[in-house]
Design a protein around this motif. Structure first.
Motif, PDB file in Angstrom:
ATOM      1  N   SER A  22      48.275  35.919  46.000  1.00 22.38           N
ATOM      2  CA  SER A  22      47.286  35.925  47.081  1.00 22.38           C
ATOM      3  C   SER A  22      45.925  36.392  46.577  1.00 22.38           C
ATOM      4  N   PHE A  23      45.916  37.381  45.665  1.00 24.36           N
ATOM      5  CA  PHE A  23      44.641  37.875  45.127  1.00 24.36           C
ATOM      6  C   PHE A  23      43.969  36.819  44.254  1.00 24.36           C
ATOM      7  N   MET A  24      44.734  36.211  43.355  1.00 25.54           N
ATOM      8  CA  MET A  24      44.145  35.252  42.424  1.00 25.54           C
ATOM      9  C   MET A  24      43.680  33.986  43.131  1.00 25.54           C
ATOM     10  N   MET A  25      44.490  33.511  44.079  1.00 23.53           N
ATOM     11  CA  MET A  25      44.056  32.337  44.831  1.00 23.53           C
ATOM     12  C   MET A  25      42.859  32.679  45.714  1.00 23.53           C
ATOM     13  N   GLY A  26      42.816  33.916  46.196  1.00 23.35           N
ATOM     14  CA  GLY A  26      41.651  34.361  46.958  1.00 23.35           C
ATOM     15  C   GLY A  26      40.389  34.389  46.105  1.00 23.35           C
ATOM     16  N   ILE A  27      40.524  34.879  44.880  1.00 20.61           N
ATOM     17  CA  ILE A  27      39.388  34.900  43.953  1.00 20.61           C
ATOM     18  C   ILE A  27      38.894  33.486  43.666  1.00 20.61           C
ATOM     19  N   ALA A  28      39.834  32.572  43.396  1.00 22.09           N
ATOM     20  CA  ALA A  28      39.462  31.185  43.098  1.00 22.09           C
ATOM     21  C   ALA A  28      38.738  30.554  44.279  1.00 22.09           C
ATOM     22  N   GLY A  29      39.234  30.805  45.489  1.00 17.86           N
ATOM     23  CA  GLY A  29      38.565  30.284  46.679  1.00 17.86           C
ATOM     24  C   GLY A  29      37.210  30.920  46.904  1.00 17.86           C
TER      25      GLY A  29
END
Length: 392
Positions: A22-29
């Motif tokens: 969730s953190f990494m996909m949040g960063i990418a978004g």
């Protein structure tokens, strides 16, 4: 945080994996979304009207695609495989934006890829809910901490996005986003579990799958849409309002957004901790009341210190509705976590569409100050609707 540990008091690797994803996909978004309008304007050469059209088409397509995928995910198949497919589309979308500068290609192929990619996050939350339910773990606190990862990502992501885009170019920024999605895909493939689900009947009507026949689901969807309309109108208008009407420094807009995002994290965690004691409905009503105070305060207090202090109410508002709101949908639609989570995220997308139209029209015709009275009025209507939804 006992739910983070196994019975042997060891760290639960599955929960850690959910947090990392969730953190990494949040960063990418968060690398892509804040700079999109700047990218379309400077790199693609799109006029303001075409930039606005891109956001509208993107939001509408996202609603349709995510609802269709959510319906299928709740009926059959492995939700983890769907998340992996969506993550693969996210990589393709980032690569397309890295190397393409043709508006028609981006608003067709790019929007299609983005619509599929954006389904990944609600499906991750749906999978997390199902895993927590099956393993008899604490659902609310776990979901709140996952939401906090997204808030943390949005504290870090936007400043990093502008630094990369302005200093190293948009191609570099989108390539880094693609790389983060690739790492996320690897984590999903090897760390997230597959959860067996009950299949929905193939002939079930879409209204039954979506829960739209339930009056409480309809009320909550409309109320949630208005909540996000208020929030998005504020985000769109605030940087312009601060510089053009209040005469405050442009940098204050970034400071206000960063302050709110930082305060949202403890607000989410506290909401997850106290929700069992007070219930979802009472927590959501408290959040919307905080939103009413925030938007009324924006009309009455215009100093730098007052605007910063008001962000506490903004953080309580967004921090609670972002976490508890999604769980409320899920509780109202038992056995349909994918559809419930997607209905929540689609209320955000619908709010974005409404916010762009309302804010643009009001600011153009009556000035920025009118926008904030309109937001305050909408927040009061939202409060009344939220109070009519049943507790679960």
């Amino acid at each position: 945080m006992r739910w983070f540990l196994t019975k042997g008091r060891r760290l639960n690797r599955v929960y850690v994996a959910f947090m990392l994803v969730s953190f990494m996909m949040g960063i990418a978004g968060a690398l892509q979304a804040p700079t999109l309008s700047l990218f379309l304007s400077r790199e693609v050469g799109a006029r303001p009207v075409w930039v606005g059209l891109f956001y509208t088409v993107n939001a509408i397509a996202g609603i349709g695609v995510s609802l269709w995928l959510a319906r299928r995910s709740d009926r059959q198949g492995d939700r983890r495989k769907l998340i992996m497919f969506c993550c693969l589309m996210a990589i393709g979308n980032a690569l397309l934006f890295a190397f393409n500068r043709h508006y028609l290609t981006l608003i067709t192929c790019g929007v299609l890829l983005a619509s599929i990619a954006n389904t990944a996050m609600p499906q991750v939350f749906a999978l997390a809910r199902e895993y927590a339910d099956r393993s008899a773990r604490e659902v609310v606190m776990f979901s709140s901490v996952m939401r906090a990862q997204l808030s943390l990502a949005w504290v870090i992501g936007p400043p990093l996005a502008f630094t990369l885009a302005l200093n190293y170019g948009f191609t570099t920024m989108f390539l880094i986003a693609a790389g983060i999605f690739a790492v996320s895909l690897t984590l999903i493939a090897f760390s997230l579990p597959s959860v067996e689900r009950l299949e929905q009947p193939a002939d079930m009507a879409i209204t039954e799958v979506s829960g739209w026949k339930d009056k409480n689901v309809r009320l909550l969807f409309i109320a949630s849409t208005l909540m996000w309309t208020c929030n998005t109108m504020y985000i769109i208008d605030m940087p312009l309002w601060i510089s053009s009407e209040l005469g405050l420094p442009d940098t204050l807009a970034g400071l206000l957004m960063g302050t709110a995002a930082g305060l949202e994290i403890p607000a989410m965690l506290l909401a997850g901790y106290y929700v069992k004691r007070f219930g979802k409905r009472r927590m959501m009503v408290t959040a919307v009341m905080s939103g009413v105070l925030f938007y009324l305060g924006l009309n009455l207090f215009h100093t730098r210190e007052a605007l910063l202090l008001l962000q506490l109410f903004n953080a309580v508002f967004i921090g609670i509705i972002a976490g508890i709101g999604m769980l409320w949908f899920q509780d109202l639609m038992p056995g349909r976590a994918g559809s419930a989570t997607t209905l929540f995220t689609n209320s955000i997308s619908t709010g974005v569409i409404l916010a762009g139209v309302i804010q643009g029209g009001l600011a153009e015709s009556f000035g920025h100050h009118t926008v904030y009275w309109a937001i305050a009025a909408l927040s009061v209507v939202t409060l009344g609707m939220t109070m009519r939804v049943k507790d679960v």
